[in-house]
Design a protein around this motif. Structure first.
Motif, PDB file in Angstrom:
ATOM      1  N   SER A  40      16.173 -37.232   0.620  1.00 44.38           N
ATOM      2  CA  SER A  40      15.348 -36.362  -0.211  1.00 44.38           C
ATOM      3  C   SER A  40      13.927 -36.266   0.338  1.00 44.38           C
ATOM      4  O   SER A  40      13.344 -35.180   0.414  1.00 44.38           O
ATOM      5  CB  SER A  40      15.327 -36.880  -1.649  1.00 44.38           C
ATOM      6  OG  SER A  40      14.471 -36.111  -2.461  1.00 44.38           O
ATOM      7  N   SER A 252      15.863 -30.732  -2.479  1.00 44.06           N
ATOM      8  CA  SER A 252      15.530 -32.146  -2.624  1.00 44.06           C
ATOM      9  C   SER A 252      16.027 -32.690  -3.953  1.00 44.06           C
ATOM     10  O   SER A 252      16.582 -33.790  -4.025  1.00 44.06           O
ATOM     11  CB  SER A 252      14.016 -32.335  -2.504  1.00 44.06           C
ATOM     12  OG  SER A 252      13.649 -33.663  -2.763  1.00 44.06           O
ATOM     13  N   ILE A 255      19.904 -33.141  -3.866  1.00 44.66           N
ATOM     14  CA  ILE A 255      20.303 -34.319  -3.089  1.00 44.66           C
ATOM     15  C   ILE A 255      20.027 -35.590  -3.866  1.00 44.66           C
ATOM     16  O   ILE A 255      20.868 -36.490  -3.956  1.00 44.66           O
ATOM     17  CB  ILE A 255      19.564 -34.337  -1.737  1.00 44.66           C
ATOM     18  CG1 ILE A 255      20.053 -33.195  -0.845  1.00 44.66           C
ATOM     19  CG2 ILE A 255      19.761 -35.677  -1.033  1.00 44.66           C
ATOM     20  CD1 ILE A 255      19.250 -33.032   0.422  1.00 44.66           C
ATOM     21  N   LYS A 256      18.828 -35.667  -4.446  1.00 41.71           N
ATOM     22  CA  LYS A 256      18.448 -36.874  -5.166  1.00 41.71           C
ATOM     23  C   LYS A 256      19.316 -37.067  -6.413  1.00 41.71           C
ATOM     24  O   LYS A 256      19.784 -38.173  -6.695  1.00 41.71           O
ATOM     25  CB  LYS A 256      16.977 -36.802  -5.566  1.00 41.71           C
ATOM     26  CG  LYS A 256      16.437 -38.095  -6.157  1.00 41.71           C
ATOM     27  CD  LYS A 256      14.957 -37.958  -6.478  1.00 41.71           C
ATOM     28  CE  LYS A 256      14.129 -37.804  -5.237  1.00 41.71           C
ATOM     29  NZ  LYS A 256      12.668 -37.761  -5.550  1.00 41.71           N
TER      30      LYS A 256
END
Length: 389
Positions: A40, A252, A255-256
Motif C-alpha cells: 500500500s 491503495s 490493497i490495504k
C-alpha cells in the motif's frame, strides 16, 4: 516475589519444538501484515513522488483523473500567463499544456493486453519534471511522430524497445528513447508531442495545464484567480503532489483493505496456535507452578510470567516477519491503477512506521493468545498442583 525474566527465556528454550512451530505461524502472519502495508505504501509513494511541491495542475472541475479532464486551448493559454506562474529565462511561461490518453499493448511472456498511459507534452515538460531523465536513446523531436517510453514499459511490454514502432491514434509512432522516472508513475507512461497526439486522436482540447509556481506560497492566490475569472471558473487547480496522492487512494485503500482482511483471518489461526502452545506449557508445568506458589510467588507474578512468555514469542515472530518482508523491497509489480485505468508499476516500500505497526500487531497477538492460559496458570490450586505427577 517476582519470577525472573531468565525463567521465561529458559521455558521457551525447553520447549523448542512447540516454540518453533508457534513462532513459524506468528512469523508468517507478521510477514503478511507487513507486506500488505508495504505494498500500500509503495503505491502511495510511487504516485506522490510523481508530483512536485512547486508544481500546480489545472483540470476541469469534478474530473477524477487526467483521462476525463478537458481544457480549451484558448483558456489554457490564458492560465499560462497568470502572474503566479514562474517564467523561464527567455520570458516564456514555465508551463506545459498536456493531453492524456490510454492505449493497449501486449505484455511480454503472457501476451495479455495491458492499458498504457500516453502523455502528450509541451517542450517545458522535461524541466517541470526533472525526475524524468533519459536512460537510453534520445528525446523525441517535437513536430514528429516520435515517442519515448518509461522503463517499466520497456521491461514488461512487447515491441517496446528503441527503434520499434507502436500503433495508436490511427498511425505508427517510433520509439526513440527510454526514460527513467526514478520510481514514479512516469516509468509507466509513453511521452510524445501533445499537438501530434491530439491531432491523431482528433482531440481539440488539452487534458491538463501543468505549471510551475513562482513560489509554493502563491498557490492560494492562483486558486482564487482561477475561481474568480469567468473564463477559467470551470476548472480547478491542485498542488501536483495532492493530485497524485488522490489518484493513489482508491488502489491503495483496496490493497490495504483486502490485505488486512486476509491478515486478520490468518492472525486468528496464529493466536489459536499460540494459545494451544501456552495451555500445553501450563499443563506440563503444573507441579512447577505449585512449587513456585508454595515458595511465595504471587498469582500475578505467575500470570505475568506466562503472559510475558507469550508476548516474547510473538515479538520474536514479529521481528522475523519484518525481516522477511524487508526482502520484498526488491520486488516490483505492475497492475492497473483504478484512478487512470492504466498500468502502474510500483514496489514494496518499508518504512519505520510499518515496522512499528507490525511489532505492535505481533504483541497484540501475543497478549490475546497468551492471556487465558496465563490466567489458568495463576489460578491453579497450590495443593492440586503439587500433587500432580
Amino acid at each position: 516475589m517476582k519470577i525472573p525474566f531468565s525463567y521465561t527465556w529458559r521455558s521457551l528454550w525447553a520447549r523448542r519444538l512447540t516454540t518453533a512451530l508457534t513462532l513459524t505461524g506468528l512469523t508468517l502472519v507478521a510477514f503478511v501484515f507487513a507486506a500488505v502495508l508495504m505494498l500500500s505504501r509503495g503505491v502511495e509513494n510511487t504516485m506522490i513522488e510523481t508530483g512536485s511541491p512547486e508544481n500546480a495542475i489545472i483540470l476541469r472541475k469534478s474530473a477524477s483523473s487526467e483521462l476525463v479532464s478537458q481544457i480549451d486551448r484558448e483558456h489554457a493559454n490564458i492560465m499560462k500567463t497568470f502572474p503566479e506562474v514562474a517564467l523561464l529565462p527567455d520570458g516564456k511561461p514555465f508551463a506545459s499544456t498536456e493531453t492524456f490518453v490510454v492505449i493497449n499493448m501486449r505484455k511480454r511472456g503472457s501476451n495479455d493486453m495491458g492499458n498504457i498511459s500516453v502523455r502528450g507534452v509541451s517542450p517545458e515538460a522535461k524541466e517541470l519534471r526533472p525526475q524524468v531523465t533519459l536512460k537510453e536513446g534520445r528525446w523525441f523531436t517535437f513536430g514528429t511522430q516520435e515517442v519515448v517510453i518509461g522503463t517499466s514499459i520497456n521491461e514488461q511490454f512487447q515491441n517496446a524497445s528503441i527503434g520499434d514502432r507502436i500503433a495508436f491514434g490511427g498511425t505508427f509512432w517510433t520509439i526513440v528513447g527510454v526514460v527513467d522516472g526514478q520510481g514514479t508513475a512516469f516509468d509507466s507512461e509513453v511521452w510524445g508531442d501533445a499537438n501530434q497526439i491530439m491531432a491523431a486522436f482528433n482531440r481539440p482540447v488539452y487534458s491538463i495545464v501543468l505549471l510551475r509556481l513562482r513560489s509554493a506560497e502563491e498557490f492560494d492566490a492562483l486558486k482564487l484567480r482561477i475561481e474568480q475569472d469567468p473564463r477559467t471558473s470551470y476548472t480547478e487547480v491542485k498542488r501536483e503532489q495532492v493530485f497524485y496522492r488522490e489518484q493513489s487512494q482508491a488502489m491503495s485503500g483496496f490493497i490495504k483493505g483486502l490485505g488486512l482482511v486476509v491478515t486478520v483471518i490468518f492472525s486468528i489461526g496464529a493466536m489459536i496456535g499460540a494459545m494451544i502452545t501456552m495451555y500445553a506449557a501450563v499443563a506440563n508445568r503444573t507441579r512447577e507452578i505449585g512449587i513456585r506458589r508454595a515458595l511465595g510467588f504471587r498469582r500475578r507474578s505467575v500470570l505475568s510470567a506466562f503472559l510475558i512468555e507469550s508476548i516474547l514469542l510473538s515479538l520474536i515472530g514479529g521481528l522475523f516477519g519484518v525481516a522477511l518482508a524487508s526482502f520484498m523491497s526488491l520486488v516490483k509489480i505492475s497492475t492497473t491503477n483504478f484512478g487512470t485505468f492504466s498500468e502502474l508499476a510500483f514496489g514494496f516500500a518499508l518504512a519505520p512506521d510499518i515496522i512499528v505497526s507490525t511489532l505492535i500487531f505481533a504483541v497484540v497477538m501475543g497478549i490475546v493468545g497468551g492471556f487465558l492460559p496465563a490466567v489458568r496458570a495463576s489460578r491453579l490450586n497450590i495443593l492440586t498442583a503439587l500433587r500432580s505427577a
